[in-house]
Design an enzyme around this catalytic site. Structure first.
Site, short mmCIF file in Angstrom:
data_model
loop_
_atom_site.label_atom_id
_atom_site.label_comp_id
_atom_site.label_asym_id
_atom_site.label_seq_id
_atom_site.Cartn_x
_atom_site.Cartn_y
_atom_site.Cartn_z
CG HIS A 426 70.90 -33.49 105.82
ND1 HIS A 426 72.15 -33.57 106.39
CD2 HIS A 426 70.02 -33.52 106.86
CE1 HIS A 426 72.02 -33.66 107.71
NE2 HIS A 426 70.73 -33.63 108.01
CD GLU A 427 66.63 -32.21 107.22
OE1 GLU A 427 66.20 -33.18 107.86
OE2 GLU A 427 67.45 -31.40 107.69
CG HIS A 430 67.62 -37.17 108.85
ND1 HIS A 430 68.60 -37.72 109.64
CD2 HIS A 430 67.86 -35.83 108.81
CE1 HIS A 430 69.41 -36.76 110.07
NE2 HIS A 430 68.99 -35.61 109.58
CD GLU A 484 71.59 -34.26 112.14
OE1 GLU A 484 71.69 -33.82 110.98
OE2 GLU A 484 70.49 -34.39 112.72
#
Length: 673
Positions: A426-427, A430, A484
């Site tokens: 997920h990170e 980004h 997100e």
């Protein structure tokens, strides 16, 4: 009214940090101490940004529980006896106080909904009187009133915002924002108030500079002033100055100098400079970041909440994330958009697993990807941070509704391991994806004659970010949730690949179980997200949960019975997921959704992108019964109890507290902010 009651028995978790803190040198401990203090000195800023009317409640709670003679905690048993209220009432006050301090407001950090005490107001008055404190009528009404302003949002919609005065309309906000964008004035550390002459933008800073006045297109005056949260910003700056004596290298020294300038003068440009230095400080033993960072709480999506964290590196876990980063170009190439929509050079992020020492925020996250300045990340990349002691924090009382009985043991076993993989990817997500931009000289960072828009085959890209525009300024209120959601989709799109699972040490059947629990957990999160949706206001109260609901929706609509929600005999719900179809049905559906998110974002297509996202996150009218079941089954959110550092005989010591309501209150009393 009962829907607004504070949680009766929330799980409290201590953020265990002592083993990692004790491994630091005395110099590093001093650096960590002063940066922790700098972070927490912004506590009252967070309270006021969420709800200015809640600041007196914060002060009242500290007055009640602080011993004026020692500065420490009062004798709680004596206070309870002196008040004369029942044991149950006093316990309810403890729970309300601890949850207020955990959220740093009387609005939930996860959900943006107001909560009130379960004890009668008469008992509250007795406790206040016994403590020798004073409860004003205004504070009493703020504590108990749920007839209006029960959600955070635009004042015009009947909601509350700490960023705008109650008489500011959406048109007022847009007018001021358009002016700020036109004049390239960053709004991150500002608030807006209506005045007799027009509007006043107040900027957080330790110093008070001369205000500037401008004429707006509607003939009203706009004043831009400095010195908002002056006392807090001065204390933040003082601690940053003291931390500088213990910096480990020139990057940290330069970063702290830029922080000091930013918080004393209110310069966002100086904060941007601090982030450039921060990105160059690779793999420090003590990691820290501070400032006005996330824009989740601003209904306009452009003003940021104060936060600051200090953490120690978990070297063993960081090796895994380092391996993930080393192979980032390979993994990013699997994302479902053409290479023209990806950055020309993938700036490998510094990916670290950290153990939190201090996190000044209303809601501690499990992972972070910062900075949020796209003009910096598109060039220098970002840092990805996984917060290990947040992910691993557990409560023995935690329950998991909507998981089938036959899946429960597997879910409990692999929930945290799968979440670690999810947070990592997920990170990483980004930091992916190109934004098509035009600079002040009219130069584009893409070939508008050649780059085709996949959503309009045969046609080139027609829209892009003009000078001064950012993703947040264009997509406004949905920007945080949209991003997100995009990152969560990237996690689900990449994490099922064997080489990624290998990095985290999961192979064969265990790897398959981790993937299944990850998808199952996302579906459960999407279903539980209905708790954070207000059907009357048609408003989502939490950015991450709105995004997870969108993904849950995608899973449901993927077809072939990949995910089905079934009602149980006892009137609850169960998620039935066909794990054999994750790679063949679920992952492709998520990837297709992800591609559209990225293309709309890359091309600054606010109109189509916003409609696409709102459609994906709309809740059908006939889902009321499902939402009612979710509300009946909702579990209290964890309250994290953090420690404090103190300097004793030139040594820095860490004091940790009991994971309980009393421990939460004591930690804040002894923090003295």
């Amino acid at each position: 009214m009962t829907r607004y009651f504070a949680d009766e028995h929330p799980p409290y978790s201590r953020l265990e940090a002592k083993p990692f803190f004790e491994s630091l040198s005395n110099r590093e401990k001093h650096y960590a101490h002063y940066m922790s203090r700098a972070s927490f000195e912004g506590t009252r800023v967070i309270v006021a940004q969420t709800n200015p009317n809640a600041v007196p409640i914060y002060i009242l709670i500290l007055e009640i529980f602080r011993d004026d003679k020692t500065g420490g905690m009062v004798n709680v048993e004596q206070l309870a006896a002196k008040s004369g209220v029942s044991k149950e009432s006093f316990e309810q006050f403890l729970q309300y106080s601890a949850q207020f301090l955990g959220n740093l407001s009387n609005y939930k950090s996860f959900g943006d909904e107001k909560f009130i005490p379960r004890l009668p107001v008469e008992d509250l008055k007795k406790i206040v009187e016994a403590a020798g404190a004073r409860l004003s009528l205004e504070t009493q009404q703020e504590i108990y009133n749920v007839e209006k302003n029960t959600l955070l949002g635009f004042p015009e919609d009947g909601h509350l915002s700490g960023y705008y005065s109650s008489d500011m309309t959406k048109a007022d906000i847009r007018l001021v924002q358009d002016f700020l964008e036109e004049h390239k004035i960053e709004p991150l550390n500002t608030r807006i108030f209506k005045t007799n002459e027009g509007y006043k933008v107040v900027t957080a800073s330790g110093n008070v500079a001369d205000s500037r006045k401008y004429a707006l297109s509607n003939g009203k005056e706009l004043e831009i002033s400095f010195g908002d949260f002056q006392k807090e910003m001065q204390k933040v700056s003082e601690n940053i100055r003291q931390a500088a004596a213990y910096s480990a290298n020139e990057h940290q020294t330069d970063m702290l100098e830029a922080y000091y300038e930013s918080f004393t003068t209110g310069s966002v440009e100086a904060h941007m400079e601090s982030q450039r230095h921060w990105l160059k400080d690779i793999g420090p033993n003590v990691e820290t970041n501070i400032g006005f960072i996330e824009t989740y709480r601003d209904p306009q999506g452009v003003r940021a909440e104060w936060e600051g964290f200090v953490a120690m590196v978990n070297k063993e876990q960081t090796i895994k994330f380092g391996n993930l980063v080393d192979q980032a170009p390979t993994f990013v190439s699997r994302l479902p958009w053409p290479s023209t929509f990806e950055r020309e050079t993938i700036n490998k992020p510094d990916f670290t697993s950290l153990e939190v020492l201090a996190f000044a925020t209303g809601g501690v996250p499990a992972g972070i990807n910062i900075p949020n300045y796209t003009n910096i990340t598109q060039v220098l990349g970002s840092k990805n941070v996984s917060l290990g002691n947040v992910i691993s924090a557990q409560s023995p009382d935690e329950k998991f509704p909507f998981i089938k009985q036959c899946d429960l043991d597997l879910y409990r076993k692999y929930r945290n391991p799968s979440f670690e993989v999810q947070v990592g990817t997920h990170e990483l997500g980004h930091g992916t994806g190109k934004l098509f931009t035009e600079d002040a000289d009219g130069k584009l960072n893409f070939d508008k004659e050649m780059v085709e828009n996949p959503l309009t085959p045969g046609k080139t890209v027609q829209t892009w970010y003009k000078p001064g525009q950012t993703f947040n300024s264009i997509f406004k209120a949905i920007a945080s949730s949209y991003e997100e959601c995009r990152a969560e989709c990237i996690a689900l799109t990449l994490s099922h690949h064997k080489d990624i699972l290998d990095i985290f040490g999961y192979r064969d059947q265990e790897a398959e179980d981790v993937v299944y629990v990850m998808y199952l957990n996302m579906a459960r999160a999407g279903l539980m997200a209905l708790e954070f949706y207000d059907p009357e206001a048609k408003k989502w109260g939490q950015a991450h949960m709105q995004g997870r609901y969108a993904i849950f929706n995608v899973m449901l609509k993927a077809g072939q019975d990949f995910v089905v929600i079934e009602k149980t005999d006892d009137g609850s719900l169960e998620i039935n997921m066909d794990r054999s179809k994750i790679r063949s049905v679920g992952a492709p559906a998520v990837a297709d959704f992800l591609a559209k998110l990225q293309i709309y974002k890359a091309t600054a297509d606010e109109k189509e992108g916003t409609q696409f996202y709102l459609d994906a996150t709309s809740v059908p009218e006939d889902w009321k019964s499902i939402r009612d079941i979710v509300l009946r089954s909702k579990q209290p959110r964890k309250v994290f109890v953090q420690g404090n550092t103190f300097i004793e005989n030139e040594q820095v010591v860490l004091k940790e507290y009991d994971p309980s309501a009393l421990g939460m209150i004591q930690s804040m009393v002894e923090r003295r902010v």
